[in-house]
Design a protein around this motif. Structure first.
Motif, PDB file in Angstrom:
ATOM      1  N   MET A 381       1.025  -1.491  -0.023  1.00  0.00           N
ATOM      2  CA  MET A 381       0.021   0.248  -0.128  1.00  0.00           C
ATOM      3  C   MET A 381       0.909   1.598   0.064  1.00  0.00           C
ATOM      4  O   MET A 381       0.404   1.740  -0.975  1.00  0.00           O
ATOM      5  N   VAL A 382       1.633   0.869   0.727  1.00  0.00           N
ATOM      6  CA  VAL A 382       2.824   2.488   0.983  1.00  0.00           C
ATOM      7  C   VAL A 382       3.804   2.356  -0.630  1.00  0.00           C
ATOM      8  O   VAL A 382       3.564   3.769  -0.958  1.00  0.00           O
ATOM      9  N   LEU A 383       3.815   1.658  -0.893  1.00  0.00           N
ATOM     10  CA  LEU A 383       4.665   1.886  -2.824  1.00  0.00           C
ATOM     11  C   LEU A 383       3.392   2.392  -3.525  1.00  0.00           C
ATOM     12  O   LEU A 383       4.330   2.478  -3.842  1.00  0.00           O
ATOM     13  N   ALA A 384       2.364   1.543  -3.321  1.00  0.00           N
ATOM     14  CA  ALA A 384       1.848   2.161  -4.576  1.00  0.00           C
ATOM     15  C   ALA A 384       1.362   3.823  -3.994  1.00  0.00           C
ATOM     16  O   ALA A 384       1.492   4.326  -5.244  1.00  0.00           O
ATOM     17  N   LEU A 385       1.371   4.072  -3.570  1.00  0.00           N
ATOM     18  CA  LEU A 385       1.051   5.900  -3.162  1.00  0.00           C
ATOM     19  C   LEU A 385       2.429   6.066  -3.568  1.00  0.00           C
ATOM     20  O   LEU A 385       2.216   7.164  -4.106  1.00  0.00           O
ATOM     21  N   SER A 386       3.329   6.028  -3.443  1.00  0.00           N
ATOM     22  CA  SER A 386       4.290   6.635  -3.224  1.00  0.00           C
ATOM     23  C   SER A 386       5.011   6.630  -4.736  1.00  0.00           C
ATOM     24  O   SER A 386       5.655   7.547  -5.148  1.00  0.00           O
ATOM     25  N   LEU A 387       4.660   6.023  -5.652  1.00  0.00           N
ATOM     26  CA  LEU A 387       4.857   5.875  -7.100  1.00  0.00           C
ATOM     27  C   LEU A 387       3.433   6.623  -7.643  1.00  0.00           C
ATOM     28  O   LEU A 387       4.345   6.958  -8.910  1.00  0.00           O
ATOM     29  N   MET A 388       3.300   7.075  -6.883  1.00  0.00           N
ATOM     30  CA  MET A 388       1.386   8.036  -7.742  1.00  0.00           C
ATOM     31  C   MET A 388       2.447   8.936  -7.631  1.00  0.00           C
ATOM     32  O   MET A 388       2.530   9.942  -8.475  1.00  0.00           O
ATOM     33  N   GLY A 389       3.847   9.372  -6.451  1.00  0.00           N
ATOM     34  CA  GLY A 389       4.131  10.401  -6.498  1.00  0.00           C
ATOM     35  C   GLY A 389       5.365  10.799  -7.250  1.00  0.00           C
ATOM     36  O   GLY A 389       5.486  11.673  -7.971  1.00  0.00           O
TER      37      GLY A 389
END
Length: 624
Positions: A381-389
């Motif tokens: 979940m953290v990685l997914a939102l980070s990749l959005m950034g």
């Protein structure tokens, strides 16, 4: 004179609440110290700690009622104008007074009949240790009437709630009278029987009224507790069972960890810890494409592990992180609002997550296993939102910050205290040195020492103000749990999980079809209920179904929590959406638009976690 009395009473209430919370911190801490150095333990800690939780719960509930901060859905109340606002306020206060009054009387009967007068909790008679339950409900009932900003007309209508509240508590009243005088006229018993004879005809309309109240702002704890109370009354149930179930839950083994970790997280959020962590992650990750967005996600995840999905992260750090992203990071306000709103509960699957602790208690499975099971899904979940950034930065040409080793080492030294806290928690708990509640107490003491004596962000005397701020959060959660346990008991007692299992087995043979339905159900549940009451009420329904379809208990728990985490973002009434609208001063409809891409991405991640069990059970298999 009246104001002086009220102020004096409030001071006394604040003082007792502070003493109860500090007792909850100090007793487990002393237990660890004495056990490690003297090979013994704190006298009667096993009884004192859970009853300290009981006092913290109801004192916090009283303070929450005083500031009117109990959680509610409020899907239409926020934009109402007079006279409709007063009508809604009067209805909510009437229902709150009614249910709190019924629980106060039932709790008094419970205290008299459930505990032997010679039974002790340490040096205290158990009745003295439990008298806070009826007192707490009674004070909450009074505060539904006399909340400071209501008009006289609203207060009069609210006070009328005392009448049905007393009528609903007729059997417990008879029990209290019989305790005082065993020779009361038989007439009273006839009244009690008449009450039970009438309630089966009234339970359905009364439940509908409460549900309608929940939709217009009646606090969730009143909604859940009231439904449980009415259903029990309609089935000739002993009404003292409901406060007794609340007592059993709140004095459970791992429950103290919830207020303790919440307190620790709130101390950090009230200090400059957020700034130090932002500086740390900025120095170490700011050079990456989208590095500042990664920083925001990591900081949110860190704080949410302690505060749960209570919205504290958005409220406490939203302003700071928004400034970092927009003013110095180059991101648009729309993207920033969507990212921070989506990240508000992103640390939910990492230890020492409060929902994971509660789920472990409810499902009676190892909390350690649940912590391990949540690591990879949480990281996804953290990685997914980070990749959005990262994607946003690369698309819009957002500049990264050059890496500077000197600044990175300096920021590491500056934030070393905050970074060390999760290490202490993991080593203490997973190393078998401390229990989960002892770990929470150590986390609080560590946070106080760090913030007050090492970093000197605040003075020790200011800790009283921090307690008054955190108590409504603790009270809001624990009082909901207390009420939800009664409804959970009714659901299990009525054999609803068994009937649901039989129905599913007869009509759905595929595990994957069941998982799709489970995702949809939990998404709706997370949207309409807070995560803590959802665990207590919905959890018992899901557990036998997971067993029926051969789903690993830890995997089922992670699916459950990941979906509920996503529910906080689900329009139109996900809690984080309201908090973001308030914190970022943006209309709710615009908040909806900002979170759509993040919401869709997290939906995909939740489906991935759901249909690939290894993410939840792989580390467990390796460790075992």
């Amino acid at each position: 004179m009246k104001n002086k009395f009220v102020n004096f009473y409030h001071l006394g209430e604040n003082t007792i609440a502070s003493i109860a919370l500090f007792a909850l911190v100090l007793i487990p801490s002393m237990e660890v110290f004495i056990r490690l150095f003297f090979k013994t333990g704190f006298p009667d800690s096993g009884a004192l700690i859970p009853h300290a939780v009981l006092w913290v719960t109801f004192l916090a509930g009283m303070l929450t009622s005083r500031s009117r901060e109990h959680l509610s859905l409020t899907i239409i109340h926020g934009n109402l104008k007079e006279p409709w606002k007063s009508v809604i306020d009067a209805a909510n206060s009437f229902l709150g007074t009614m249910i709190a009054t019924a629980f106060a009387i039932s709790s008094l009967s419970m205290v008299l009949f459930a505990f032997d007068p010679v039974q002790m909790v340490g040096p205290f008679p158990i009745r003295l240790a439990t008298i806070i339950v009826p007192i707490g409900y009674a004070v909450m009932a009074v505060r539904f009437i006399f909340w400071k900003d209501e008009s006289l007309k609203v207060r009069l209508i609210a006070s009328l709630g005392l009448i049905p509240g007393v009528l609903l508590a007729l059997p417990p009243i008879v029990n209290v009278l019989s305790y005082i005088n065993p020779d009361i006229p038989f007439f009273w018993y006839d009244l009690s029987d008449s009450f039970y004879a009438v309630m089966p005809y009234l339970d359905f309309p009364l439940v509908l009224i409460l549900i309608a109240g929940g939709l217009i702002g009646t606090p969730i704890f009143i909604l859940l507790g009231g439904i449980a109370y009415i259903l029990f009354a309609g089935n000739w149930g002993s009404l003292e069972v409901l406060p007794l179930e609340a007592y059993d839950l709140l004095t459970g083994k791992s429950i103290p960890a919830i207020p303790l970790f919440t307190f620790a997280g709130f101390i950090l959020s009230e200090s400059n810890s957020g700034k130090r962590l932002v500086g740390l992650f900025k120095a170490w990750f700011g050079w990456l494409p989208g590095g500042m967005a990664v920083v925001a996600v990591l900081v949110c995840a860190f704080f949410t592990t302690f505060t749960g999905a209570s919205g504290v992260t958005i409220l406490a750090l939203g302003g700071l992180l928004a400034y970092v992203l927009t003013d110095s990071g180059g991101y648009s306000k729309k993207f920033t609002t969507g990212l921070l709103t989506s990240s508000g509960s992103i640390g939910l699957l990492f230890p020492p997550s409060l929902p994971i602790i509660l789920y472990g208690v409810m499902a009676q499975i190892s909390i350690k296993d649940m912590f391990v099971g949540g690591l990879i899904p949480g990281a996804i979940m953290v990685l997914a939102l980070s990749l959005m950034g990262v994607r946003q930065a690369m698309t819009n040409g957002v500049k990264s910050i050059p890496f500077n080793l000197k600044d990175a080492l300096s920021s590491l030294k500056e934030a070393s205290g905050e970074i060390l806290l999760p290490v202490i928690i993991l080593l203490g708990y997973f190393g078998g040195i401390t229990t989960i509640e002892e770990t929470g107490a150590i986390a609080v003491l560590y946070s106080v020492v760090l913030v007050v004596f090492i970093k000197r962000d605040m003075k020790f005397k200011e800790m009283g103000a921090v307690i008054l701020k955190v108590m409504p959060i603790i009270g809001g959660v624990l009082v909901i749990l207390a009420m939800a346990k009664g409804l959970s008991y009714f659901i299990v007692d009525a054999e609803i999980p068994m009937r649901l299992s039989a129905l599913m087995e007869a009509h759905i043979s595929s595990k994957y079809v069941f998982l799709i339905l489970l995702n949809i159900l939990l998404l709706l549940t997370g949207c309409l209920m807070d995560i803590f009451s959802a665990i207590i009420v919905v959890g018992p329904l899901i557990l036998p179904l997971g067993e029926l379809y051969g789903i690993h208990p830890v995997h089922l728990g992670i699916i459950f929590l990941a979906n509920l985490e996503l529910g906080y973002l689900t329009p139109p009434v996900g809690l984080n959406l309201f908090l973001a609208s308030y914190r970022f001063e943006m209309p709710l409809t615009k908040v909806y638009k900002t979170i759509i891409p993040f919401f869709l991405l997290l939906v995909l991640m939740v489906l991935l976690i759901t249909y690939v069990p290894w993410f939840s059970t792989g580390l467990l298999s390796i460790i075992n």
